[in-house]
Design a protein around this motif. Structure first.
Motif, short mmCIF file in Angstrom:
data_model
loop_
_atom_site.label_atom_id
_atom_site.label_comp_id
_atom_site.label_asym_id
_atom_site.label_seq_id
_atom_site.Cartn_x
_atom_site.Cartn_y
_atom_site.Cartn_z
N ASP A 50 1.73 5.02 0.57
CA ASP A 50 1.01 6.07 1.33
C ASP A 50 1.58 7.47 0.63
O ASP A 50 2.80 7.82 0.93
CB ASP A 50 1.39 6.01 2.54
CG ASP A 50 0.50 6.90 3.71
OD1 ASP A 50 -0.33 7.62 3.09
OD2 ASP A 50 0.67 7.13 4.83
N ARG A 66 -3.50 0.91 -8.04
CA ARG A 66 -4.89 1.10 -8.35
C ARG A 66 -5.01 2.74 -7.61
O ARG A 66 -3.73 3.08 -7.31
CB ARG A 66 -5.69 0.35 -7.56
CG ARG A 66 -5.81 -1.09 -8.03
CD ARG A 66 -6.88 -2.00 -7.37
NE ARG A 66 -6.61 -3.65 -7.84
CZ ARG A 66 -7.65 -4.49 -7.55
NH1 ARG A 66 -8.30 -4.24 -6.57
NH2 ARG A 66 -7.36 -5.73 -8.26
N GLU A 67 -6.18 3.37 -8.04
CA GLU A 67 -6.30 4.59 -7.44
C GLU A 67 -6.11 4.78 -5.99
O GLU A 67 -5.65 5.66 -5.53
CB GLU A 67 -7.75 5.13 -7.69
CG GLU A 67 -7.73 5.29 -9.37
CD GLU A 67 -9.40 5.71 -9.73
OE1 GLU A 67 -10.07 5.68 -8.48
OE2 GLU A 67 -9.71 5.96 -10.69
N SER A 68 -6.36 3.64 -5.34
CA SER A 68 -6.00 3.80 -3.73
C SER A 68 -4.68 3.69 -3.40
O SER A 68 -4.24 3.80 -2.16
CB SER A 68 -6.80 2.79 -3.33
OG SER A 68 -6.29 1.50 -3.61
N LYS A 122 -6.78 15.72 -4.65
CA LYS A 122 -6.88 14.18 -5.10
C LYS A 122 -5.78 13.74 -6.14
O LYS A 122 -5.26 14.52 -6.91
CB LYS A 122 -8.22 14.01 -5.85
CG LYS A 122 -8.36 12.32 -5.91
CD LYS A 122 -9.88 12.00 -6.58
CE LYS A 122 -9.92 10.57 -6.95
NZ LYS A 122 -11.38 10.31 -7.43
N ASP A 141 -2.79 0.61 -3.96
CA ASP A 141 -2.30 -0.54 -3.85
C ASP A 141 -1.75 -1.19 -4.92
O ASP A 141 -2.35 -0.98 -6.12
CB ASP A 141 -3.78 -1.47 -3.52
CG ASP A 141 -4.60 -0.81 -2.10
OD1 ASP A 141 -3.68 -0.48 -1.19
OD2 ASP A 141 -5.53 -1.04 -1.95
N GLN A 194 0.88 -1.25 0.03
CA GLN A 194 -0.07 -0.05 0.04
C GLN A 194 0.81 1.12 -0.05
O GLN A 194 1.76 1.64 1.03
CB GLN A 194 -0.91 -0.13 1.14
CG GLN A 194 -1.48 1.27 1.61
CD GLN A 194 -2.75 1.41 0.59
OE1 GLN A 194 -3.55 0.66 0.26
NE2 GLN A 194 -2.71 2.79 -0.32
#
Length: 871
Positions: free
Chosen positions: A158, A181-183, A166, A185, A156
Motif C-alpha cells: 500500500d 504487479r502494477e497494483s 500514478k 500485489d 499487498q
C-alpha cells in the motif's frame, strides 16, 4: 501573541500618529511545504529614533495570525536584524493546510514607541516522494509462507503519491522467486521446499512517481517448515547400571534424537517416559534421564528384581514420534546399619542367679536388610555400663549375654543396685561400618531369704479398764534381714476376742500399733492373750501378746427401784418411814459399806432424809420434819426428789490418790394429800353447788388462769378450723345430679324453741330510716325500740332428732340449755341469731324447716320488721 497585548497595541495606534519602526514591512514572502524547523522565511530590521536607546523594550513578536498557526516564529540575527523562521510544528502541508497566512508583528522601543505591521506568507507546493502506508510505513513487514504452497499472491503493498500521481512498483533482487504487479500485489513464482530452498528472503520494494522520485521499503519472507518426517534416536546404548540410593537429579542416561525437518535443532523435539515409574524423570527438551525418587535396592520389588525397564519416547511438534526401550540395573550398596527389634531389652534375674546363666541372645533380634551378603554381616562389640563386670558377651558373633558373677544384695561389698543399664554396639563388617546401639536393662530381683523376727518373743501390756475405745495400748515390732527390707504386715491370727465381741483388739497392719475396739471390763475378764503375726508376704513369724486389765472403780451403784411415786397425808408424824419405802443398791466393784445417800434436789425445807445415810446397801425414806402450810412456810404439795447414791471405792481403790467415786441416781415423786373438805348438794333437778377449798396458794394464782385461757384458745381454734373445712367443702364440692334412685327415708327433725333472756344494753339510730334500735353489745342481737314495751327474749333454735330415732334423748336435750357451760350458751346464742336457710329449688321442705321459717317470720313481725339494721 496574547489577546491582551493585541488590544493594547490597537489602543496605541488610535491614540496618536503611527511611528515607523519595522523596516521592510508590510511585505509578502513564500515558503515551501514540509519545510523543516529553522528555515528562514523573511528578514526585516527595526529602526530606532535618536531619543531611544540602542535596544528595544519589546522584541518583535508575532501577536496574531490569520488563520491561526504556530508554524512560524521570529529569531534575532544580531543587533536590530530579525528573521521569520519555521517551527516545524505543525509541518506545513500544501494539500491539507491553508495556502496563505497573515502574521501581525509588533515591536516597542525604550521610549514606548510602537509599531505593528503584517507579513503575508504563501505556502508553495513541492513535488514529494511517494509514501508507504499501512504496516510498511512504520515497520519492516515479515511474511510467512508454508513450504509446498503453490504460486499465489502473498502480500499487498500500500503506497501513495502526495500529488496523487500514478506510481510504479519494482522488486529487487530480480533473482528471488517473487514478482510484484502494477497494483502492488506480491506473488510467489514457485512451490517452496524447506529442505532445499533458502528459509528466508529479503525483498526491496521500490515505488516511483512520474518525476522519478521514489521510496523503498524492505519485506522479509520466511518459509515455514512443514513437519513431514519423524524424529529418530541417535543414542546406541540401551543398558545402564547405577548404585541404589542416588540423590535426586543424578543423571542416568542422555537420550539424543534427530529430526530431519529441524536440521538437528533439539528445541523442536519433546522427550517423555511412557512407564508409570516415578523413580525417574526425563528432561522434555534435552532427553536427559535423571533420578526423581528414592531407589532402594533392599525394598521390594527391587529386592527380588533389581532391573527397571523404561520406554523413552521422542516426539516432534506435529506429533510424529519414535520410542526406545532402555534398562536400568540397580546395584546394592552397604547403606543400612544392622538393626535390632526391639532396640532396648528388659530382662530380670534373681540376686542368687549362678554365673554362666544366659540372659539374652541378641542375634535372634538383629538383622541387616542389605541384599548383598557382603553388606549384611555384622558383629557385637563394646559391652559397657555400670556394673558390666557382672555380665559378658560369649563372642562378638553370637551376641549371647551371660552372667559372670552372682549378685547378693545382703553382701556389704555389693553396690546394691537393682537395675543395671548396659550398652552393646552392633556394627557392620563391611565399609563404611554402620552401627547401632542396643540398650539392655537388667533388673536384679531380690530373693526373700529371711523371715521377719520380732524384737520380743512375747509382749505384755497393762491397761486400765476405763481406757477409751480406739486408744493405743502398745506396739509390737519385727525386722527383716533381706535387702532391700521387705514390707512387713502385722495381723492378729488367734485370740483377741471374748464371748461378747469377736475382735476386741486391732493391730495396725503397717506399724504394729495395738488398739482396743471394745470397752475392757475387769469384772468380766482380767487378762487377754492373743497371737500376732508379722509377714513379709511370703514368710510369717508369730509372737504372743498378753493384755492385763487393771481394775478401776468404773461401776456406779444400781438401785431398785430407781423411780417411785408416793402419797402421804399432810399430818404424817415425824420419823415415820414413808409408806414403808426403802431402796436396795448393788455395785460390782464396790463394797456395800461404801454407799452414801444424798437428796440432791427437791428437798425443800429438808422434810425428808434417808436412814441409814451411809454404810449399807439398804436405806429407808424418813419424814424428818412436819409440813406447815397454814403459816405459808410450805407451799409445794408435790416434791420431786433426786437421790444420789455414791460409793467410796473402798475395795478397789488401793491408791487413794487415784480412786474414783461413782454415783447412782434414784428419782422419787411425793404428793402431800391435804385434809379433805365437805360438799353440799341441792335438791335433785336443781343446780348442785360443791364448795371446795382452794388448794392453790396465792402465789400460784396464774395456774388456773393459764389452764382456762389455753382451753378457750384451743376450742376456738378447733371451731375455726371446722368452719374453714365446711366452707371449702361447700365451695369446691357442688352437689351432683345423679340418676333417680331409691331414696332412703329421712329422719324427722323436731324443732324446739327456747326463750333466752337477752339484755339490750345499747341504743343506736338507723342511718337510713332514722329510727332508734336497741342491741346487745356481746351477742349483737338488735330490735326496734318501742315505748313502754317490756323486754322480749330472743328465740334460740335447736334441731333435735325425732322421737322415732331416739325417744330417750328428747328430754335430755330439752333440759340441756340449763346445764350448759357459758361457752356452749354463747354458741347456741350465735346459732339463734343466724337466719334459717330456705330450701333450694327442687328440694322438699321438711316439717322442721317449715316450722322454723314460720317462727322466724313471726319474730320478725313482732320486732317491727327489722331484719338487719346497721349499727
Amino acid at each position: 501573541m496574547g489577546k491582551d497585548l493585541g488590544c493594547e497595541i490597537t489602543e496605541v495606534l488610535f491614540q496618536g500618529r503611527r511611528t515607523q519602526l519595522l523596516k521592510g514591512l508590510p511585505a509578502t514572502s513564500t515558503v515551501e511545504e514540509n519545510s523543516a524547523a529553522g528555515v528562514s522565511v523573511y528578514n526585516f530590521n527595526v529602526t530606532l529614533s535618536p531619543l531611544a536607546s540602542e535596544d528595544v523594550a519589546i522584541l518583535p513578536t508575532i501577536v496574531n495570525s490569520n488563520p491561526f498557526t504556530e508554524a512560524f516564529d521570529i529569531k534575532s540575527k544580531g543587533g536590530l536584524e530579525f528573521s521569520v523562521i519555521t517551527t516545524g510544528n505543525p509541518v506545513l502541508d500544501y494539500e491539507t493546510m491553508p495556502k496563505s497566512f497573515d502574521l501581525q508583528i509588533y515591536v516597542e522601543d525604550t521610549i514606548r514607541r510602537t509599531d505593528l505591521n503584517i507579513l503575508t506568507i504563501q505556502v508553495t507546493d513541492q513535488n514529494e516522494h511517494p509514501v508507504f502506508r499501512g504496516n510498511m510505513a512504520i515497520q519492516t513487514v515479515t511474511i510467512y509462507v508454508l513450504e509446498g504452497t503453490p504460486p499465489e499472491r502473498i502480500y499487498q503493498v500500500d503506497a501513495a503519491d502526495p500529488e496523487n500521481a500514478k506510481l510504479k512498483y519494482s522488486l529487487l533482487p530480480a533473482t528471488v522467486p517473487f514478482s510484484i504487479r502494477e497494483s502492488g500485489d506480491i506473488f510467489s513464482t514457485k512451490k517452496f521446499d524447506y529442505e532445499k530452498d533458502p528459509h528466508c528472503y529479503f525483498l526491496n520494494i521500490t515505488v516511483t512517481d512520474p518525476d522519478g522520485l521514489n521510496s523503498t521499503k524492505t519485506v522479509n519472507i520466511n518459509i515455514i517448515n512443514i513437519n513431514d518426517e519423524c524424529p529418530y534416536f541417535t543414542t546406541k546404548q540401551r543398558i545402564y547400571r547405577i548404585p541404589e540410593e542416588q540423590g535426586l537429579g543424578t543423571i542416568v542416561a542422555n537420550s539424543t534424537a534427530k529430526d530431519p525437518d529441524d536440521e538437528d535443532s533439539p528445541s523442536r523435539l519433546f522427550y517423555s517416559i511412557q512407564s508409570s515409574d516415578r523413580r525417574f524423570s526425563i528432561n522434555p527438551g534435552t532427553g536427559v534421564l535423571q533420578v526423581a525418587g528414592r531407589i532402594d535396592r533392599d525394598a521390594l520389588p527391587l529386592r527380588l528384581h533389581p532391573n527397571i525397564s523404561l520406554t523413552v519416547r521422542v516426539e516432534d511438534s506435529s506429533g510424529c514420534d519414535s520410542e526406545m526401550e532402555i534398562t536400568v540395573i540397580i546395584d546394592d550398596v552397604n547403606d543400612n546399619p544392622p538393626e535390632c527389634n526391639p532396640s532396648a531389652f528388659r530382662k530380670e534375674a534373681n540376686e542368687n542367679t549362678s554365673p554362666g546363666t544366659l540372659l539374652v541372645d541378641l542375634r535372634n533380634y538383629c538383622k541387616d536388610i542389605d541384599v548383598d551378603p557382603s553388606n549384611n554381616q555384622f558383629r557385637f562389640t563394646g559391652l559397657s555400663g555400670f556394673g558390666s563386670n557382672y555380665f559378658a558377651l560369649e563372642s562378638t558373633v553370637s551376641g549371647r549375654l551371660v552372667m559372670t558373677e552372682t549378685i547378693d544384695f545382703e553382701n556389704p561389698a555389693n553396690p546394691g543396685v537393682e537395675i543395671y543399664t548396659l550398652t552393646v554396639r552392633v556394627q557392620d563388617i563391611a565399609h563404611p561400618n554402620y552401627s547401632n546401639i542396643i540398650y539392655i536393662y537388667i533388673r536384679i530381683k531380690p530373693v526373700n531369704e529371711f523371715s521377719p523376727v520380732f524384737h520380743n518373743l512375747s509382749y505384755v501390756f497393762s491397761v486400765s479398764e476405763i481406757t477409751k475405745v480406739g486408744s493405743s495400748i502398745g506396739r509390737v515390732h519385727a525386722t527383716d534381714k533381706d535387702w532391700p527390707p521387705n514390707v512387713i504386715t502385722y495381723s492378729i491370727v488367734a485370740g483377741a476376742g471374748t464371748r461378747d465381741y469377736t475382735n476386741i483388739f486391732w493391730i495396725s497392719p503397717t506399724k504394729g500399733d495395738v488398739r482396743i475396739l471394745a470397752r475392757l471390763d475387769y469384772e468380766t475378764t482380767q487378762k487377754h492373750v492373743f497371737t500376732v503375726q508379722a509377714s513379709d508376704q511370703e514368710k510369717p513369724t508369730t509372737a504372743s501378746v498378753t493384755v492385763n486389765v487393771l481394775e478401776v472403780n468404773d461401776e456406779e451403784p444400781v438401785c431398785s427401784p430407781n423411780f417411785f411415786s408416793l402419797q402421804i397425808p399432810v399430818n404424817l408424824a415425824v420419823g415415820t418411814n414413808i409408806n414403808g419405802f426403802r431402796i436396795e443398791c448393788q455395785d460390782r466393784d464396790s463394797d456395800p459399806r461404801s454407799f452414801r445417800y444424798f437428796i440432791n434436789e427437791g428437798n425443800e425445807n429438808n422434810h425428808f432424809i434417808f436412814s441409814p445415810s451411809a454404810g449399807s446397801n439398804t436405806s429407808r425414806l424418813i419424814l424428818a420434819s412436819r409440813f406447815d402450810y397454814e403459816s405459808g412456810l410450805d407451799t409445794n404439795w408435790i416434791y420431786s426428789l433426786r437421790v444420789h447414791i455414791t460409793d467410796d471405792n473402798l475395795v478397789s481403790a488401793r491408791d487413794r490418790t487415784t480412786r474414783l467415786v461413782k454415783t447412782g441416781t434414784v428419782t422419787l415423786s411425793i404428793r402431800v394429800i391435804p385434809n379433805p373438805t365437805t360438799a353440799t348438794t341441792t335438791t335433785p333437778g336443781f343446780t348442785v353447788v360443791t364448795k371446795k377449798e382452794n388448794l392453790y396458794s396465792p402465789s400460784a394464782w396464774y395456774v388456773p388462769f393459764v389452764i382456762t385461757l389455753g382451753s378457750l384458745l384451743l376450742l376456738g381454734l378447733l371451731g375455726y378450723l371446722v368452719l374453714l373445712l365446711l366452707t371449702w367443702l361447700c365451695t369446691h364440692c357442688p352437689p351432683r345430679i345423679n340418676a333417680p334412685e331409691k331414696k332412703k327415708p329421712k329422719k324427722e327433725v323436731l324443732v324446739t324453741m327456747t326463750k333466752l333472756n337477752t339484755v339490750f344494753d345499747g341504743e343506736a339510730r338507723d342511718p337510713v330510716t332514722g329510727r332508734i334500735y336497741e342491741f346487745n353489745t356481746r351477742s349483737g342481737a338488735r330490735r326496734w325500740k318501742k315505748s313502754n314495751e317490756p323486754l322480749q327474749p330472743t328465740l334460740a333454735v335447736q334441731v333435735m332428732p325425732s322421737a322415732a330415732e331416739n325417744s330417750g334423748q328428747e328430754m335430755d336435750r330439752a333440759e340441756a340449755p340449763s346445764k350448759k357451760e357459758p361457752s356452749e350458751k354463747r354458741k347456741d346464742l350465735t346459732a339463734a341469731t343466724k337466719p334459717a336457710a330456705k330450701p333450694s329449688a327442687g328440694q322438699s321442705e321438711t316439717p322442721g324447716q317449715a316450722g322454723l321459717r314460720l317462727q322466724k317470720s313471726k319474730e320478725a313481725s313482732e320486732d317491727g320488721g327489722l331484719s338487719s339494721p346497721a349499727p
